[in-house]
Design an enzyme around this catalytic site. Structure first.
Site, PDB file in Angstrom:
ATOM      1  N   ARG A  55       0.840  -1.091   0.062  1.00  0.00           N
ATOM      2  CA  ARG A  55       0.127  -0.013   0.163  1.00  0.00           C
ATOM      3  C   ARG A  55       0.856   1.323  -0.012  1.00  0.00           C
ATOM      4  O   ARG A  55       0.434   2.204  -0.717  1.00  0.00           O
ATOM      5  CB  ARG A  55      -0.809  -0.050   1.205  1.00  0.00           C
ATOM      6  N   TYR A 107     -15.589  17.793 -15.505  1.00  0.00           N
ATOM      7  CA  TYR A 107     -16.083  16.567 -15.738  1.00  0.00           C
ATOM      8  C   TYR A 107     -16.986  16.204 -14.663  1.00  0.00           C
ATOM      9  O   TYR A 107     -17.093  16.560 -13.565  1.00  0.00           O
ATOM     10  CB  TYR A 107     -14.737  15.712 -15.533  1.00  0.00           C
ATOM     11  N   ASP A 179      -6.229  19.325 -14.106  1.00  0.00           N
ATOM     12  CA  ASP A 179      -6.753  18.016 -14.795  1.00  0.00           C
ATOM     13  C   ASP A 179      -6.309  17.909 -16.137  1.00  0.00           C
ATOM     14  O   ASP A 179      -6.959  18.907 -17.237  1.00  0.00           O
ATOM     15  CB  ASP A 179      -8.242  17.786 -14.719  1.00  0.00           C
ATOM     16  N   LYS A 204      -7.433   7.261 -19.608  1.00  0.00           N
ATOM     17  CA  LYS A 204      -7.439   7.981 -21.030  1.00  0.00           C
ATOM     18  C   LYS A 204      -6.196   7.858 -21.946  1.00  0.00           C
ATOM     19  O   LYS A 204      -5.914   6.583 -21.971  1.00  0.00           O
ATOM     20  CB  LYS A 204      -8.039   9.279 -20.901  1.00  0.00           C
TER      21      LYS A 204
HETATM   22  C1  LIG Z   1     -12.193  10.129 -16.970  1.00  0.00           C
HETATM   23  C2  LIG Z   1     -12.055  11.519 -16.471  1.00  0.00           C
HETATM   24  C3  LIG Z   1     -12.022  11.476 -15.061  1.00  0.00           C
HETATM   25  C4  LIG Z   1     -12.329  10.392 -14.068  1.00  0.00           C
HETATM   26  O1  LIG Z   1     -11.210   9.490 -14.128  1.00  0.00           O
HETATM   27  P1  LIG Z   1     -11.664   7.871 -13.925  1.00  0.00           P
HETATM   28  O2  LIG Z   1     -10.321   7.139 -14.403  1.00  0.00           O
HETATM   29  O3  LIG Z   1     -12.740   7.367 -14.799  1.00  0.00           O
HETATM   30  O4  LIG Z   1     -11.983   7.777 -12.424  1.00  0.00           O
HETATM   31  C5  LIG Z   1     -11.480  12.807 -14.510  1.00  0.00           C
HETATM   32  N1  LIG Z   1     -11.435  13.698 -14.995  1.00  0.00           N
HETATM   33  C6  LIG Z   1     -11.232  13.910 -16.512  1.00  0.00           C
HETATM   34  C7  LIG Z   1     -11.311  14.844 -17.429  1.00  0.00           C
HETATM   35  C8  LIG Z   1     -11.951  12.724 -17.280  1.00  0.00           C
HETATM   36  O5  LIG Z   1     -11.948  12.776 -18.665  1.00  0.00           O
END
Ligand SMILES: *Cc1c(COP(=O)(O)O)cnc(C)c1O
Length: 392
Positions: A55, A107, A179, A204
């Protein structure tokens, strides 16, 4: 052997392709080994080694964290089990009298997380249109502890000026987290623009193959990086070693994937812009996009996400989706395969129609995540959908 011993020059493309390659002292494995062990033997009484428990730390996960920290120009990173866990690592450290200032079009999962924590009294929360500088300035009068930035935004690809907003936020003592999921460090490096943290859904572009859920937070300085690592250990938000290993494998090709995907996206944006069934294309690479100038300045590419408004609303969308080929109707983004999403009934369904109208998300809006297929095939696939709209 470390990367430095191997004389790696440390350009971003090299870090992505080769960080940790051929550094295995046991067998000289070229691909970094996957360490699944949850616990580690002590060298002796009162003699812990570098790792003691999975962890707190894991060599495979740390390799990915180091690569991401270097790519983002940060001093350290924490790899989490999802993008939401990454955002929650930042949110979870706030105090009841702290204010979080978030974009009004952030998001959906981020909005849900922040609202849910704010409802428990864990901090106060305010949403603002960060493209409206007067509104942003006014919101800063309330002295936020954390300003969250997301650019390009989802699904309209709105662009905000990270350096300008960060400078303003720092002037009132706020920390800034960006982000960077939609562009990845291949195309945008928020720490160089002043940010204190970069957040990723590695699900992504960084993993890029639509087969891992993961996230990361990168800190600009060592103290913030240490603090994040401590919190990740306290709350147990770390990602699984196998996921980190797969994500590192995906990262190897990030730069070439991005290059190809954004070339496809540009061609598609230009094609859609000329099509009579399309009312409007939202792609920062087009001169017609309101954020084009800022994007050209602060990004090193326009990315592979775009959206467009189909003439004729829901009925046109229904026909388009039935007729489209090559692209797959699915949420998420950033994979090698191209996806199409209908925000009003998918990613942004929870918002409600009134809020969607205010945000400019109409029933005819479609979002594309463009992948690595041949440009001709993608255009033919989209044209099949557009022809179905015209055929009625
Ligand atoms: C998909 C996404 C998230 C969340 O990520 P997960 O891996 O699905 O938890 C946060 N911010 C943006 C811009 C995203 O496209």
């Amino acid at each position: 052997m470390t990367d430095r011993d191997k004389g790696l020059p440390g350009k971003p493309e090299t870090i992505a392709a080769a960080h940790g390659v051929a550094t295995d002292p046991a067998f000289g494995a070229v691909a970094p080994p996957l360490f699944l062990s949850s616990t580690y033997e002590f060298a002796g009484y009162e003699q812990p080694r570098r790792y003691d428990y999975g962890r707190a730390g894991n060599p495979t996960r740390d390799l990915l964290a180091d690569a991401l920290a270097q790519l983002e120009g940060g001093c350290g990173a924490v790899v989490t089990s999802s993008g939401m866990a990454a955002l929650d690592l930042l949110a979870g450290r706030l105090r009841p009298d702290d204010l979080v200032l978030a974009p009004h079009d952030c998001y959906g999962g981020t909005m849900r997380l922040l609202k849910a924590r704010a409802a428990l009294g864990q901090f106060t929360l305010r949403f603002v249109d960060q493209g409206d500088i007067a509104a942003f300035d006014a919101a800063l009068d309330d002295v936020p502890a954390l300003v969250l930035i997301e650019t390009p935004s989802n699904p309209l690809m709105r662009i905000v000026d990270v350096a300008l907003l960060t400078e303003k936020a720092h002037a009132v003592g706020a920390e800034v987290a960006v982000d960077n999921t939609f562009l990845s460090p291949a195309l945008q490096r928020p720490i160089a623009l002043g940010a204190d943290y970069v957040v990723h859904s590695t699900t992504k572009y960084i993993n890029g193959h639509s087969d891992v859920i993961g996230g990361a937070v990168i800190a600009a300085d060592p103290a913030r990086a240490d603090d994040l690592r401590q919190w990740a250990n306290i709350v147990g938000s770390a990602g699984a070693p196998f996921d980190a290993w797969l994500t590192l494998r995906g990262l190897r090709t990030l730069f070439v994937r991005m290059e190809r995907a954004q070339a496809n996206a540009m061609a598609i944006a230009r094609h859609l812009e000329r099509h009579p069934a399309v009312a409007r294309v939202h792609y920062p690479g087009l001169e017609s996009h309101p954020g084009h100038a800022i994007a050209a300045r602060q990004q090193s590419g326009f990315g592979a996400m775009l959206s467009f408004d189909l003439q004729g609303g829901s009925e046109a969308v229904r026909r388009f989706v039935a007729g489209v080929r090559v692209l797959t109707l699915a949420e998420s983004l950033g994979g090698v395969e191209s996806l199409i999403a209908h925000p009003a009934t998918m990613t942004h369904a929870d918002m409600g129609e009134e809020a969607r109208t205010v945000a400019g998300i109409g029933d005819g809006l479609l979002r594309l995540s463009i992948g690595l297929e041949a440009e001709e095939d993608l255009i033919a696939g989209l044209d099949a959908g557009l022809a179905a709209v015209a055929a009625g």
